[in-house]
Design an enzyme around this catalytic site. Structure first.
Site, PDB file in Angstrom:
ATOM      1  N   ASN A   1      27.043   0.789 -11.250  1.00 47.40           N
ATOM      2  CA  ASN A   1      26.953   1.496  -9.968  1.00 47.40           C
ATOM      3  C   ASN A   1      26.195   0.726  -8.901  1.00 47.40           C
ATOM      4  OD1 ASN A   1      26.955   3.648 -12.296  1.00 47.40           O
ATOM      5  ND2 ASN A   1      27.788   4.705 -10.511  1.00 47.40           N
TER       6      ASN A   1
ATOM      7  N   THR B   1      30.635   7.004  -1.721  1.00 47.19           N
ATOM      8  CA  THR B   1      31.026   5.619  -1.978  1.00 47.19           C
ATOM      9  C   THR B   1      31.847   5.519  -3.262  1.00 47.19           C
ATOM     10  OG1 THR B   1      28.865   5.268  -3.036  1.00 47.19           O
ATOM     11  CG2 THR B   1      29.098   4.579  -0.736  1.00 47.19           C
TER      12      THR B   1
ATOM     13  N   VAL C   1      25.445   0.957  -3.383  1.00 50.09           N
ATOM     14  CA  VAL C   1      25.238   1.935  -4.450  1.00 50.09           C
ATOM     15  C   VAL C   1      26.496   2.787  -4.533  1.00 50.09           C
ATOM     16  CG1 VAL C   1      23.840   3.851  -5.284  1.00 50.09           C
ATOM     17  CG2 VAL C   1      22.764   1.986  -4.032  1.00 50.09           C
ATOM     18  N   CYS C   2      27.174   2.715  -5.670  1.00 49.46           N
ATOM     19  CA  CYS C   2      28.448   3.418  -5.862  1.00 49.46           C
ATOM     20  C   CYS C   2      28.178   4.765  -6.518  1.00 49.46           C
ATOM     21  CB  CYS C   2      29.359   2.558  -6.729  1.00 49.46           C
ATOM     22  SG  CYS C   2      31.077   3.081  -6.716  1.00 49.46           S
ATOM     23  N   LEU C   3      28.299   5.845  -5.729  1.00 49.18           N
ATOM     24  CA  LEU C   3      27.967   7.175  -6.227  1.00 49.18           C
ATOM     25  C   LEU C   3      28.764   8.217  -5.433  1.00 49.18           C
ATOM     26  CD1 LEU C   3      25.869   8.181  -8.397  1.00 49.18           C
ATOM     27  CD2 LEU C   3      24.375   8.754  -6.478  1.00 49.18           C
TER      28      LEU C   3
END
Length: 252
Positions: free
Chosen positions: A87, A101, A94-96
């Site tokens: 993530n 995102t 920040v991949c969330l």
């Protein structure tokens, strides 16, 4: 007049978030606001025991856009060029789902009426810095408890652990502004536990809550991890000694 009204509403929303953070932050997450920029926050969270990130510090910068809270905060991770979690990207992304995102639905995505900064930081700590980060990779959740998943999860966790140690070194060399003394104090107290865990791995033991336990056939320490640790531990010892960390003398 619309602009002034919007600015007042935005400032009120930010101050409300500050109050929530002040009252409800977990003990392992710290947040500071910038004196002259209401839209900026700096966050540091500690890695939990039982995960590859234990005793580590992880920094994030949050910026609240003018459309906040209709839109989620923009979050930047201080990666030092290291990818220690699916993530978290080297670029700082920040991949969330909560940050919009990554795909999601319902309560997983940002809501202007229900979501909060507290939810963001707690989600990052709990969902990202978990005990088996390999399964955070898109599509890999289907391999939980399957032979292929177990085979791949261990080396991923070992690498995440090594990258956490390297992150510690970067933080001691270049601590984020406003947290210089915080970083030193953290490692003055936790440095000996970091080295104790490394020493346990080097001896082929399993680390649980930063203490060595009996060797487990289910989770052996790989030869690759031990080899990598022989290279990084001397740098950690030197860095902890420089800040006068407690109890590190036996590892010199």
């Amino acid at each position: 007049m619309q602009g002034a009204s919007r600015a007042k509403s935005w400032a009120k929303a930010v101050q409300k978030e500050w109050k929530i953070l002040e009252n409800d932050l977990p003990e392992t997450i710290y947040v500071r606001a910038f004196e002259d920029r209401m839209d900026l926050l700096r966050v540091v969270m500690m890695g939990a025991s039982g995960t590859p990130y234990h005793d580590g510090l992880f920094f994030f910068d949050l910026q609240l856009p003018p459309s906040y809270p209709d839109a989620p905060p923009q979050v930047y991770y201080h990666s030092f060029g290291l990818r220690l979690n699916p993530n978290l990207y080297e670029s700082g992304t920040v991949c969330l789902s909560l940050l919009n995102t990554f795909g999601g639905e319902g309560t997983e995505v940002w809501s202007s009426t229900e979501s909060s900064l507290l939810q963001v930081v707690v989600s990052i700590q709990g969902l990202v810095f978990n005990d088996k980060p390999y399964y955070n990779e898109t599509g890999y959740e289907t391999m939980v408890d399957k032979p292929e998943g177990r085979r791949n999860a261990l080396p991923y966790s070992e690498n995440a652990y090594l990258l956490t140690l390297r992150t510690m070194l970067h933080l001691l060399r270049r601590p984020p502004r406003g947290f210089e003394e915080f970083v030193k104090e953290h490692f003055r107290h936790r440095g000996r536990f970091v080295l104790g865990a490394c020493n346990a791995w080097l001896q082929g033991n399993i680390v649980d809550n930063a203490h060595a336990t009996e060797v487990s056939r289910k989770q052996p320490c790989s030869a690759g991890l031990r080899l990598a640790l022989t290279k990084v531990v001397p740098s950690l010892v030197a860095a902890f000694t420089e800040i006068r960390a407690k109890g590190c003398e036996e590892y010199q």
